[in-house]
Design an enzyme around this catalytic site. Sequence first.
Site, PDB file in Angstrom:
ATOM      1  N   GLU A 145       0.814  -1.214   0.000  1.00  0.00           N
ATOM      2  CA  GLU A 145       0.000   0.000   0.000  1.00  0.00           C
ATOM      3  C   GLU A 145       0.854   1.273   0.000  1.00  0.00           C
ATOM      4  O   GLU A 145       0.869   2.037   0.972  1.00  0.00           O
ATOM      5  CB  GLU A 145      -0.953  -0.007   1.191  1.00  0.00           C
ATOM      6  N   GLU A 300      -6.329  -7.740  -1.168  1.00  0.00           N
ATOM      7  CA  GLU A 300      -6.807  -7.860   0.212  1.00  0.00           C
ATOM      8  C   GLU A 300      -8.261  -7.449   0.278  1.00  0.00           C
ATOM      9  O   GLU A 300      -8.643  -6.417  -0.283  1.00  0.00           O
ATOM     10  CB  GLU A 300      -6.062  -6.892   1.148  1.00  0.00           C
TER      11      GLU A 300
HETATM   12  C1  GAL Z   1      -4.423  -2.927   4.841  1.00  0.00           C
HETATM   13  C2  GAL Z   1      -3.003  -3.436   4.968  1.00  0.00           C
HETATM   14  C3  GAL Z   1      -2.916  -4.780   5.658  1.00  0.00           C
HETATM   15  C4  GAL Z   1      -3.782  -4.781   6.885  1.00  0.00           C
HETATM   16  C5  GAL Z   1      -5.187  -4.437   6.475  1.00  0.00           C
HETATM   17  C6  GAL Z   1      -6.184  -4.485   7.586  1.00  0.00           C
HETATM   18  O1  GAL Z   1      -4.468  -1.547   4.720  1.00  0.00           O
HETATM   19  O2  GAL Z   1      -2.410  -3.532   3.703  1.00  0.00           O
HETATM   20  O3  GAL Z   1      -1.579  -5.046   5.984  1.00  0.00           O
HETATM   21  O4  GAL Z   1      -3.305  -3.862   7.794  1.00  0.00           O
HETATM   22  O5  GAL Z   1      -5.214  -3.139   5.960  1.00  0.00           O
HETATM   23  O6  GAL Z   1      -7.486  -4.154   7.149  1.00  0.00           O
END
Ligand code: GAL
Length: 651
Positions: A145, A300
């Site tokens: 990110e 994700e």
């Molecule tokens: C994202 C991040 C992950 C984790 C996730 C939790 O922003 O890339 O590592 O922290 O959020 O929702």
Amino acid sequence: MQDIRFGGDYNPEQWPEEIWLEDVRLMREAGVNLVSLGVFNWGIIEPAPGEYDWSGLDAIVELLHANGIGVNMGTPTSSPPAWLRKAHPEIRLVDAEGRTLAGGSRHGVCPSSPAYAEACASIVDKIAERYGKHPAVKLWHIHNEYGWANVECYCEASATAFQGWLAEKYGDVDRLNEAWGTAFWGLVYRSFDQVEAPAAAPPGVNPALRLDWKRFSNDEHVRNYRMQREVIARHSEAPATTNFMIPNCEGMDYRRWAGTVDVVSNNHYLIAERPDHQIELSMSADLTRAVANGPWMVMEHSTSAVNWQPRNIAKTTGELRRNSLAHVARGADGLMFFQWRASRAGAEKFHSAMLPHGGTDTEVWRDVAALGNDLKKLSAVVGADVAADVAVLWDWESWWALELEWRPSVDLKYRERVEAYYAALWREHVTVDFAHPEADLSGYRLVVAPSSYVLTDAASKNLRGYVENGGHLVVSYFSGIVDEHDTVHPGAHPGALRETLGLWIEEFHPLHERESLSLDSGAAGRIWSEHVRLDGAEAVARFASGPDAGRPALTRHDLGRGTAWYAATALDAGTGLDELLATAMDAAGVERPQGVPDGVEVVRRGAHRFLINHTGQDVQVPGAGVDALDGTAYDGRVPVRAGGVVVLADA
Ligand code: GAL
């Protein structure tokens, strides 16, 4: 045929080795075929400068490989080790108020720091050298990110890098002065090194300076990505990506990332408390497809609640499946979660996971395993396009510029209008593409510009040509006002669209907070009113109240073989927006699925139609084909259970 990639972030370094065997057994049970490893393990694999410990990572890569699970190998550069911050305090992030941010978390580094870049290059080289040719490594996950918490840094190194970036962009400081309009307040620069980063300052900072600062800040992250990509390419032929945050990281202009990644991947988390959060999910997916210019992957999302929203609402029964298949419907060829196993320690222990704290006797686990099973039956969608004949214009530069200080109203919000128009189309079951205002729009019957405040001369010509050649364009107020330097186009507003819309604006009349007005068509408006002067267009509806009562509120302009429509106020669902869009869609010949109940999402991807029932009622949707998941054939009406999903393959 390639399978849909399925898995998540896997952080075995948080667990003793005996757990790894259980992890891999359960991964196989759920059909996991890819995991992201090593996204945050820098402090573990390089415990001291130049000293490496590969024992854990070597073992886990072999274990996964032996079990047929691919590795999406991370570069851990978003979480630099404590020793690096201590050895090089200058890498620490400085915020706009001049505060140097402390450690104890991730991301707190300056993207322009030479010492940080050097350390990144070194660790990435070591990882790529060690695993670059390993057959388990299917993909590289560079950083995590970009811009999550450090989009901008205001340290000295950043300011100097900014000056260099400007010198490269403008060549000559007089060109910068002209572009930025620095004759205003005499804010003229005589050399590039006089330009300061726009940290905390008295109000009224030159908006063109702010825009270039935002472009520069974005580009510094791109630079770090490219550097890492080149290092990896020395050792590996596997493709690479980095996880974007479309559209929820305002500071990154993902259009400027075009061509950097081999696979576009995106992180999306529901804004759980929003009642229409499934629409925001669809918008994110459609926008990601636009950035990818085709299929992409979810890097994700969450199985249930996250841990960082004010109230972390858990997903309801069936929602994990609906969310996942909505992404697939809109172009995702991979579905990954954060994370595989819920962490016991650290900041994210209340975040859901594929394998929750409660283990396998849980609804989340059963849903994860069922999803993995379903995805195996959907391999035929991989690589297929999503069909859309409506485009919504999107441009991060308009977002940035519209929300700078000293606009006609604080209620002018970029996403507010885009989301209003997007949601109205979603509710009509119309799938849209997002497009940049300078893109080739000729394939679309209808183009909607809800919030195109910035339009370059090229975009202005493009939109005019689109209409003249038979396109239908719907424009909302405060569009086409300025160029890419936030300079008003010459003459009356909206300079970039005056001729296309066949009108000009004598004066803006922003409304009071919560004020609304009516139109003679029965519609209602908020936020905005203005004195529209017709110059070729006709009034379709007029203001019936408010500062412009009696004047045009909705207009139509036939130009060449097409038509341009204009709304001079904020229409909403139920107060005129649906009617405006329906009129424009009818005129443009946009076909909408008929007989689909409210709240049911219908998306065609290649030879499949996804029917997603977001309501609490069992419904029937007109259609024919074969259920790709259970083989049932339908001819006429397809039942979709309350909260359920049917993926229909063409017969
Ligand atoms: C994202 C991040 C992950 C984790 C996730 C939790 O922003 O890339 O590592 O922290 O959020 O929702």
